[in-house]
Design an enzyme around this catalytic site. Structure first.
Site, mmCIF file in Angstrom:
data_model
loop_
_atom_site.group_PDB
_atom_site.id
_atom_site.type_symbol
_atom_site.label_atom_id
_atom_site.label_comp_id
_atom_site.label_asym_id
_atom_site.label_seq_id
_atom_site.Cartn_x
_atom_site.Cartn_y
_atom_site.Cartn_z
ATOM 1 C CE1 TYR A 391 -8.419 -50.540 24.661
ATOM 2 C CE2 TYR A 391 -6.251 -51.253 25.212
ATOM 3 C CZ TYR A 391 -7.209 -50.693 25.729
ATOM 4 O OH TYR A 391 -7.514 -50.254 26.862
ATOM 5 C CG HIS A 394 -12.850 -50.792 13.815
ATOM 6 N ND1 HIS A 394 -11.859 -51.283 13.379
ATOM 7 C CD2 HIS A 394 -12.689 -49.597 13.775
ATOM 8 C CE1 HIS A 394 -10.684 -50.535 13.091
ATOM 9 N NE2 HIS A 394 -11.208 -49.329 13.420
#
Length: 619
Positions: A391, A394
Site C-alpha cells: 500500500y 505515493h
C-alpha cells in the site's frame, strides 16, 4: 501448527493457516487448478465467470498458505485485559479490544503486525546488504517523476481516500531519531545533509531481549480492525477529546483544525497531513453527526453514549462498504474485479436479491461476507507487514494542483503539493469552500502507480520538525528494514513466477536498461516496490498484479474476521435504522448530503471516484 502464546517467555512455532490436511479433495483440486490456470493464462485474461472461479481458488490458496501469526512469538509486558463486559457485545472499543470476545487482545492498538511470508523469509537483511543498492540512488534513478503520468480512469479523491484509510489501518510510529539509518550519498547528489538520516522503525516493546531464532516483530500503533479509528481516536482519552458530549456527536473542525482546542493533538504535527486528508476527515465527521441526528429522532430516550457508539458502528461499516464496492472497483476497474468486490459484500446473487431477501445462504460466495459467520482461517487476525508494503502508493499524489469553482469551473488558485501539506493545509481550507475543494479533486486525476511517477515534492518532503526527507528512499528502505522480501522472492512466496530477467519484468526497454544498471544486472536484488511499479498492469488497474495478490487475501480477511461486519451485523447491534443507512448510502450520497452544490457535476458518474463532469462557465 503452533499453540497460542500466553505471553510467557519461550519459543513457539508460529501458526499458519495451512489446512491442507482438512480441506476437501474438491477444494484442493479447485485451488491447484486455479494456480495452474493463473500461471498459464492469467485470471485477468479469462471470461468473467472463469476469472471469478480462478480468483476464488487463488484466495483459498493464500488463506491456507500465507497467513502467519506473530502473536505466538515470545512476549512480555502485555497490558492486562479483563473479561468482556455486556457493553462489548454492541460497542467497538476505543483501542480495538474485545472484537473477538474469546481473544480480546486480537487486533488491538499496540499489537503486532502479522505476516504473509513465512518466518524464515521474514528476516531483514543486515548491513551492508540492506543498503544495496542505495535507497537514495534507487529513488533518484527510477522513481523520479519527469512528467506526470495520470490515472485517467479515476479522480484525485482516490488518493485522499487511500490515505484516509491508511490512517485507520496502520502506523509504525515516528521512528527512533537517535538510532537512524545512514544512507551514503553519491558525489553528484544535491541533498543538503550528508549522510541522509532515516530514523529506524520503533522496536517491539513486547518482545523479550535475546535471540529466540525468530524474525523481529513490529507494533501497529493503530487498531488492526476496520473501525474508523482515524475519526474516533486510538484510545479512550483521544476519543473523549474528539466528542462534543451531546447527542453522540463529534466536534466539527473550525478553521480547518481538527483539534483546535488541543494543539498537541493537531494532526498537522504528524507527517503526512495534507488538505485531502483533512477533507475526508471533515466529510465523515459530518456524516457521523448526521447519523446521530437520525438516531436521536428514532430513539429519543438514548443517552449521548448510546447514540455515539451506534453511530460509530454505522459510520465504520459505511466506510468499509464504500472502500469495498466503490473505491476498489474504481482503482482496479477490470470487469472481473468490479464484480468480485461486489460479491465480497453482496455475494454472487447480487445486491437486488440481498435487498429483497437478505442472506439466503451461509456461503460467502452466494450471499457475501458481510452478515455471515466470523472466520479467522485458523490464524488470529492482524494486518501484515506485506499489506503495509504493497500500500505504499505515493505516485497517486500529483505535484501540481488547480482549485476551481464548482459553480462555473473558474480558476481559484494554482498550487503545488507543498502548499497543501502540513500546516499549509489550513491556509487552503481557510481560503476555499469544501464544495469547491471536493469539486477540484473530483475533476482532477491522480497519478498512475508506476516508475518515474513519484511526486517530486515527496522526494524533497519537509517534515513537521523542519527536516527534509526523500520519501521514495524511505519507502525502499522501510520495506527492506521490515523484512519484506524483495520482488522475485515475494512473487515466489505468493505462488507467482519470478521475473527471469529485466526484459520479462517490464515491457518498457528503457526501464529494463535503467533497472539493470541500478541493480548491477542482478534481477534478484530488485526491490519489491520497484518491481511492482515496473511490471505491466492488468487492464483497468492503477497498481500492480503482484500487489493485488495481497489485496485478494487481506481485503476479504478484514471483513471475515470482524464480528461487527459478520455475525454481529444485525439489527440488534446496529439497529434496523443503522443497517438501512449503510445499505442505502454510497460515497456519492454522502457527498451530496453535505454538499448539494456538487449534484450537477456528479450526475455524470455512477461511482464517485470516477472523473466528474466539469461545470459549465457562467454566461
Amino acid at each position: 501448527m503452533g499453540r497460542a502464546h500466553n505471553g510467557s517467555a519461550g519459543r513457539t512455532t508460529p501458526r499458519s493457516a495451512d489446512k491442507t490436511g482438512t480441506a476437501s479433495w474438491f477444494v484442493q483440486l479447485h485451488n491447484e487448478l486455479a494456480l495452474a490456470v493463473d500461471h498459464k493464462i492469467g485470471w485477468q485474461n479469462l471470461p468473467k465467470a472463469l476469472g471469478m472461479l480462478t480468483l476464488i481458488g487463488l484466495r483459498d490458496n493464500l488463506r491456507r498458505r500465507n497467513l502467519f501469526d506473530t502473536s505466538t512469538y515470545p512476549a512480555r509486558n502485555l497490558p492486562p485485559i479483563g473479561p468482556p463486559e455486556p457493553r462489548h457485545l454492541t460497542e467497538r472499543t476505543a483501542d480495538g479490544t474485545y472484537n473477538d470476545l474469546a481473544n480480546p487482545r486480537m487486533g488491538m492498538t499496540g499489537s503486532r503486525f502479522g505476516r504473509n511470508a513465512p518466518p524464515e523469509r521474514s528476516f531483514p537483511e543486515t548491513e551492508p546488504q540492506i543498503m544495496t543498492p542505495s535507497p537514495r540512488e534507487v529513488s533518484r534513478a527510477v522513481l523520479t517523476r519527469h512528467e506526470f503520468v495520470p490515472a485517467e480512469s479515476v479522480n484525485a479523491l482516490v488518493a485522499a481516500w487511500l490515505q484516509f484509510m491508511i490512517r485507520d489501518w496502520v502506523s509504525h510510529g515516528q521512528g527512533m531519531v537517535d538510532r537512524s539509518w545512514h544512507i551514503q550519498l553519491a558525489d553528484d547528489d544535491p541533498w543538503p545533509v550528508r549522510p541522509m538520516l532515516v530514523p529506524r522503525t520503533l522496536a517491539d516493546p513486547t518482545r523479550p531481549d535475546g535471540d529466540d531464532g525468530l524474525p523481529p516483530t513490529f507494533i501497529n500503533e493503530k487498531s488492526h480492525w476496520w473501525d474508523a479509528s482515524q475519526l474516533y481516536g486510538d484510545d479512550l482519552a483521544a476519543q473523549r477529546q474528539l466528542r462534543t458530549g451531546e447527542d453522540g456527536k463529534l466536534k466539527v473542525p473550525r478553521n480547518g483544525s481538527l483539534f483546535s482546542d488541543d494543539p498537541e493533538r493537531d494532526p498537522a504535527s504528524v507527517p503526512g497531513f495534507w488538505v485531502g486528508l483533512a477533507m475526508m476527515h471533515t466529510l465523515f465527521i459530518l456524516e457521523h453527526n448526521a447519523i446521530c441526528d437520525r438516531l436521536r429522532g428514532e430513539y429519543p430516550g438514548w443517552s449521548d453514549e448510546e447514540i455515539f457508539q451506534r453511530a460509530r458502528l454505522i459510520t465504520a461499516a459505511l466506510i468499509a462498504k464504500i472502500h469495498t464496492v466503490e473505491w476498489t472497483p474504481a482503482v482496479i476497474s477490470h470487469p472481473t474485479m468490479v464484480t468480485g468486490m461486489r460479491v465480497n459484500w453482496f455475494g454472487v446473487l447480487g445486491e437486488r436479491v440481498h435487498r429483497l431477501f437478505g442472506r439466503i445462504s451461509s456461503s460467502e460466495v452466494l450471499s457475501g461476507i458481510v452478515g455471515g459467520r466470523t472466520d479467522h482461517f485458523g490464524v488470529p487476525f492482524s494486518l501484515t507487514e506485506e499489506f503495509v508494503a504493497v500500500y505504499r502508493m505515493h505516485p497517486l499524489v500529483p505535484d501540481d494542483w488547480s482549485f476551481r469553482s464548482v459553480a462555473d469551473n473558474s480558476l481559484l488558485q494554482e498550487a503545488t503539493f507543498r502548499d497543501l501539506a502540513g500546516r499549509h493545509a489550513y491556509e487552503i481550507l481557510g481560503k476555499h469552500t469544501l464544495p469547491d475543494l471536493f469539486y477540484s479533486f473530483g475533476t482532477s486525476h491522480p497519478g498512475l502507480v508506476t516508475l518515474h511517477n513519484y511526486p517530486k515534492f515527496l522526494q524533497e518532503f519537509q517534515r513537521p520538525d523542519g527536516k527534509l526527507t526523500d520519501l521514495g528512499a524511505v519507502d525502499i528502505l522501510r520495506i527492506r528494514e521490515l523484512g519484506v522480501p524483495r520482488y522475485n522472492e515475494f512473487r515466489r512466496l505468493l505462488h507467482l513466477p519470478p521475473a527471469k530477467d529485466f526484459e520479462s519484468l517490464t515491457d518498457d526497454p528503457v526501464w529494463a536498461d535503467e533497472l539493470r544498471r541500478v541493480y548491477e544486472g542482478d534481477i534478484e536484488r530488485v526491490d519489491l516496490m520497484v518491481g511492482m511499479f515496473a511490471e505491466p498492469r492488468p487492464t483497468g488497474f492503477a497498481f500492480s498484479d503482484t500487489a493485488f495478490r495481497i489485496f485478494v487475501l487481506m481485503a476479504s480477511r478484514r471483513l471475515n474476521s470482524d464480528r461487527f461486519l459478520t455475525k454481529d451485523y444485525t439489527p440488534q447491534v446496529y439497529t434496523q435504522t443503522g443497517l438501512d443507512w449503510i445499505e442505502n448510502n454510497s460515497m456519492a450520497s454522502v457527498l451530496l448530503r453535505h454538499f448539494p452544490q456538487l449534484r450537477s457535476s456528479m450526475k455524470s458518474v455512477n461511482n464517485a471516484f470516477a472523473p466528474w463532469k466539469v461545470s459549465s462557465p457562467a454566461r
